[in-house]
Write a protein that holds these residues in place. Sequence first.
Motif, PDB file in Angstrom:
ATOM      1  N   ASP A  26     -17.860  14.469  -9.255  1.00 33.77           N
ATOM      2  CA  ASP A  26     -17.069  15.682  -9.002  1.00 33.77           C
ATOM      3  C   ASP A  26     -16.090  15.507  -7.849  1.00 33.77           C
ATOM      4  N   ASP A  27     -16.293  14.488  -7.017  1.00 35.32           N
ATOM      5  CA  ASP A  27     -15.394  14.261  -5.890  1.00 35.32           C
ATOM      6  C   ASP A  27     -14.076  13.610  -6.297  1.00 35.32           C
ATOM      7  N   ALA A  28     -14.021  13.021  -7.473  1.00 36.96           N
ATOM      8  CA  ALA A  28     -12.817  12.292  -7.891  1.00 36.96           C
ATOM      9  C   ALA A  28     -11.575  13.180  -7.871  1.00 36.96           C
ATOM     10  N   ASP A  29     -11.718  14.423  -8.306  1.00 34.35           N
ATOM     11  CA  ASP A  29     -10.563  15.327  -8.340  1.00 34.35           C
ATOM     12  C   ASP A  29     -10.219  15.896  -6.967  1.00 34.35           C
ATOM     13  N   LYS A  30     -11.065  15.668  -5.981  1.00 37.19           N
ATOM     14  CA  LYS A  30     -10.823  16.177  -4.628  1.00 37.19           C
ATOM     15  C   LYS A  30     -10.060  15.180  -3.765  1.00 37.19           C
ATOM     16  N   VAL A  31      -9.933  13.951  -4.252  1.00 40.80           N
ATOM     17  CA  VAL A  31      -9.351  12.856  -3.477  1.00 40.80           C
ATOM     18  C   VAL A  31      -7.967  12.505  -4.010  1.00 40.80           C
ATOM     19  N   ILE A  32      -7.040  12.262  -3.113  1.00 41.73           N
ATOM     20  CA  ILE A  32      -5.744  11.682  -3.470  1.00 41.73           C
ATOM     21  C   ILE A  32      -5.881  10.194  -3.195  1.00 41.73           C
ATOM     22  N   LEU A  33      -5.833   9.402  -4.252  1.00 42.62           N
ATOM     23  CA  LEU A  33      -6.097   7.973  -4.141  1.00 42.62           C
ATOM     24  C   LEU A  33      -4.811   7.161  -4.243  1.00 42.62           C
ATOM     25  N   SER A  34      -4.515   6.438  -3.172  1.00 39.86           N
ATOM     26  CA  SER A  34      -3.365   5.540  -3.129  1.00 39.86           C
ATOM     27  C   SER A  34      -3.890   4.109  -3.045  1.00 39.86           C
ATOM     28  N   ILE A  35      -3.510   3.303  -4.011  1.00 38.99           N
ATOM     29  CA  ILE A  35      -4.004   1.928  -4.067  1.00 38.99           C
ATOM     30  C   ILE A  35      -2.841   0.953  -3.973  1.00 38.99           C
ATOM     31  N   LYS A  36      -2.985  -0.001  -3.065  1.00 40.21           N
ATOM     32  CA  LYS A  36      -1.993  -1.066  -2.927  1.00 40.21           C
ATOM     33  C   LYS A  36      -2.326  -2.194  -3.891  1.00 40.21           C
ATOM     34  N   GLY A  37      -1.295  -2.755  -4.452  1.00 40.47           N
ATOM     35  CA  GLY A  37      -1.442  -3.888  -5.363  1.00 40.47           C
ATOM     36  C   GLY A  37      -0.107  -4.597  -5.463  1.00 40.47           C
ATOM     37  N   GLY A  38       0.102  -5.242  -6.585  1.00 48.30           N
ATOM     38  CA  GLY A  38       1.372  -5.905  -6.814  1.00 48.30           C
ATOM     39  C   GLY A  38       1.482  -7.281  -6.200  1.00 48.30           C
ATOM     40  N   LEU A  39       0.347  -7.831  -5.766  1.00 47.88           N
ATOM     41  CA  LEU A  39       0.338  -9.206  -5.260  1.00 47.88           C
ATOM     42  C   LEU A  39      -0.287 -10.115  -6.303  1.00 47.88           C
ATOM     43  N   ASN A  40       0.230 -11.306  -6.406  1.00 53.98           N
ATOM     44  CA  ASN A  40      -0.431 -12.337  -7.198  1.00 53.98           C
ATOM     45  C   ASN A  40      -1.678 -12.705  -6.415  1.00 53.98           C
ATOM     46  N   THR A  41      -2.837 -12.485  -7.008  1.00 56.65           N
ATOM     47  CA  THR A  41      -4.082 -12.671  -6.258  1.00 56.65           C
ATOM     48  C   THR A  41      -4.391 -14.140  -5.978  1.00 56.65           C
ATOM     49  N   GLU A  42      -3.701 -15.056  -6.640  1.00 60.31           N
ATOM     50  CA  GLU A  42      -3.911 -16.487  -6.362  1.00 60.31           C
ATOM     51  C   GLU A  42      -2.994 -16.979  -5.251  1.00 60.31           C
TER      52      GLU A  42
END
Length: 144
Positions: A38-54
Amino acid sequence: MREALQQGAVFWNGGEFYGTPEYNSLVLLDRYFEKYPDDADKVILSIKGGLNTETHRPDGSPEGTRRSIDNCLRQLNGRKKLDMFEFARRDQKADMKETFTVIQKEYIDKGKVGGVSLSEVRAETIHEAVKHAKIVACEVELSL
């Protein structure tokens, strides 16, 4: 995390590369939302990505963008969408319009991602980005 949310800390920022590929902040978020769905809708989630993980270099190519966003979504196991997807750095080799078109058509329009955020960018990059996408948040480059 629960206490932080109960105290009003609703903006959560994590990264695909904050930790190992097998155990990063998305894994912790998945476990949290599994326990407290139920907490999922209470959180504004910003995720960083876009890097080649290797190589740990920015990859804003269509393929790199899809790989990163799909990986983030997969690690969350459908428990939470990405309210914001944030490129960790600008990929100077990628066409920004092409990158943002992929995000808009394949993720935002389909409800998998809420919006685009930018991280550690200069004013010039922000000016260029807003020509191609609605930018919902921005972490500016700060150098003393």
